[in-house]
Design an enzyme around this catalytic site. Sequence first.
Site, mmCIF file in Angstrom:
data_model
loop_
_atom_site.group_PDB
_atom_site.id
_atom_site.type_symbol
_atom_site.label_atom_id
_atom_site.label_comp_id
_atom_site.label_asym_id
_atom_site.label_seq_id
_atom_site.Cartn_x
_atom_site.Cartn_y
_atom_site.Cartn_z
ATOM 1 N N ASN A 110 74.092 -66.991 -40.831
ATOM 2 C CA ASN A 110 74.842 -67.278 -42.056
ATOM 3 C C ASN A 110 74.529 -68.685 -42.532
ATOM 4 O O ASN A 110 74.172 -69.548 -41.730
ATOM 5 C CB ASN A 110 76.349 -67.175 -41.750
ATOM 6 C CG ASN A 110 77.214 -67.454 -42.966
ATOM 7 O OD1 ASN A 110 76.937 -66.974 -44.064
ATOM 8 N ND2 ASN A 110 78.264 -68.245 -42.786
ATOM 9 N N HIS A 153 76.416 -71.830 -44.505
ATOM 10 C CA HIS A 153 77.779 -72.247 -44.857
ATOM 11 C C HIS A 153 77.731 -73.596 -45.587
ATOM 12 O O HIS A 153 76.998 -74.503 -45.178
ATOM 13 C CB HIS A 153 78.640 -72.359 -43.587
ATOM 14 C CG HIS A 153 80.036 -72.739 -43.907
ATOM 15 N ND1 HIS A 153 80.958 -71.832 -44.397
ATOM 16 C CD2 HIS A 153 80.663 -73.931 -43.869
ATOM 17 C CE1 HIS A 153 82.093 -72.456 -44.633
ATOM 18 N NE2 HIS A 153 81.945 -73.737 -44.324
ATOM 19 N N MET A 185 81.051 -62.589 -48.387
ATOM 20 C CA MET A 185 82.372 -63.188 -48.254
ATOM 21 C C MET A 185 83.354 -62.349 -47.428
ATOM 22 O O MET A 185 84.555 -62.364 -47.670
ATOM 23 C CB MET A 185 82.942 -63.498 -49.646
ATOM 24 C CG MET A 185 82.045 -64.420 -50.464
ATOM 25 S SD MET A 185 81.520 -65.945 -49.600
ATOM 26 C CE MET A 185 82.941 -66.997 -49.935
ATOM 27 N N SER A 191 72.046 -66.933 -55.409
ATOM 28 C CA SER A 191 70.918 -67.875 -55.463
ATOM 29 C C SER A 191 70.253 -67.984 -54.086
ATOM 30 O O SER A 191 69.024 -68.078 -53.980
ATOM 31 C CB SER A 191 71.354 -69.245 -55.973
ATOM 32 O OG SER A 191 72.165 -69.910 -55.035
HETATM 33 C C1 GAR Z 1 76.810 -70.691 -51.031
HETATM 34 O O1 GAR Z 1 77.225 -72.019 -51.226
HETATM 35 C C2 GAR Z 1 77.026 -70.277 -49.598
HETATM 36 O O2 GAR Z 1 76.797 -71.300 -48.682
HETATM 37 C C3 GAR Z 1 78.482 -69.916 -49.632
HETATM 38 O O3 GAR Z 1 78.681 -69.243 -50.841
HETATM 39 C C4 GAR Z 1 77.721 -69.718 -51.797
HETATM 40 C C5 GAR Z 1 76.950 -68.545 -52.321
HETATM 41 O O4 GAR Z 1 76.113 -68.937 -53.366
HETATM 42 N N1 GAR Z 1 78.843 -69.120 -48.513
HETATM 43 C C6 GAR Z 1 80.048 -69.134 -47.969
HETATM 44 O O5 GAR Z 1 80.959 -69.842 -48.356
HETATM 45 C C7 GAR Z 1 80.204 -68.183 -46.800
HETATM 46 N N2 GAR Z 1 81.442 -68.444 -46.125
HETATM 47 P P1 GAR Z 1 74.944 -67.967 -53.840
HETATM 48 O O6 GAR Z 1 75.608 -66.615 -54.096
HETATM 49 O O7 GAR Z 1 74.423 -68.586 -55.098
HETATM 50 O O8 GAR Z 1 73.950 -67.898 -52.750
#
Ligand code: GAR
Length: 200
Positions: free
Chosen positions: A117, A119, A94, A21
């Site tokens: 990034n 977070h 990730m 997203s």
């Molecule tokens: C998001 O909440 C992002 O902040 C997090 O993963 C999710 C991805 O959602 N990122 C981390 O935790 C990085 N360490 P998305 O695939 O819908 O963008």
Amino acid sequence: MTLENNNSIKTFAIMASGSGSNAENLIQTSRKLGANLACLICDQSSAKVLDRCKRLDVKAIIMEKTSSKERHEQEILAVLKEMEVNWLLLAGYMRLLSENFLSHFYDPAKDRNQVVNIHPSLLPEYPGLGGYQRAYEDQVERSGATVHFVDGGIDTGPIIEQGSFKREKNDDLASFTARGLALEHTLYARILEKIIKGQV
Ligand code: GAR
């Protein structure tokens, strides 16, 4: 091998592993603002973000880790160098990137890597995995999201900007997380605009 560095975005790439997203939000924002998105690199062949790329007609390159971390990163760097990428935006990627990988995006004038990034927490609280879930389980009053430069640590790089939201009385984990994600989209779009304008 060195990648060209300068302060504003010439060409950027997105790296993602999951639903995407945030990646979609960055793609839409970059189109509105006329920034040059080279590609999206994804390390998971079944990630939903790949469907989004197809729908949005964005070049997605699947780069699964089939050997060592060093080799994987070298393969990714070769692609990014070929496309003359000078900024990288991580959107739910990730994997930890090594200091060596990051050094290819180092901007000596500002002493930082042009790798950013997002977070899901108010860093330095809740670094690592499960930011919203851990905050929710701890019953925090406020949670939030952080956009930061990436260094070799786990979510330790210099913070660019944060946004916060309140935990509502009736929140369950899903509504709490959804509010966080919506906030992430606003925050990351704003930061991308600032990067494009050379304001970060
Ligand atoms: C998001 O909440 C992002 O902040 C997090 O993963 C999710 C991805 O959602 N990122 C981390 O935790 C990085 N360490 P998305 O695939 O819908 O963008």
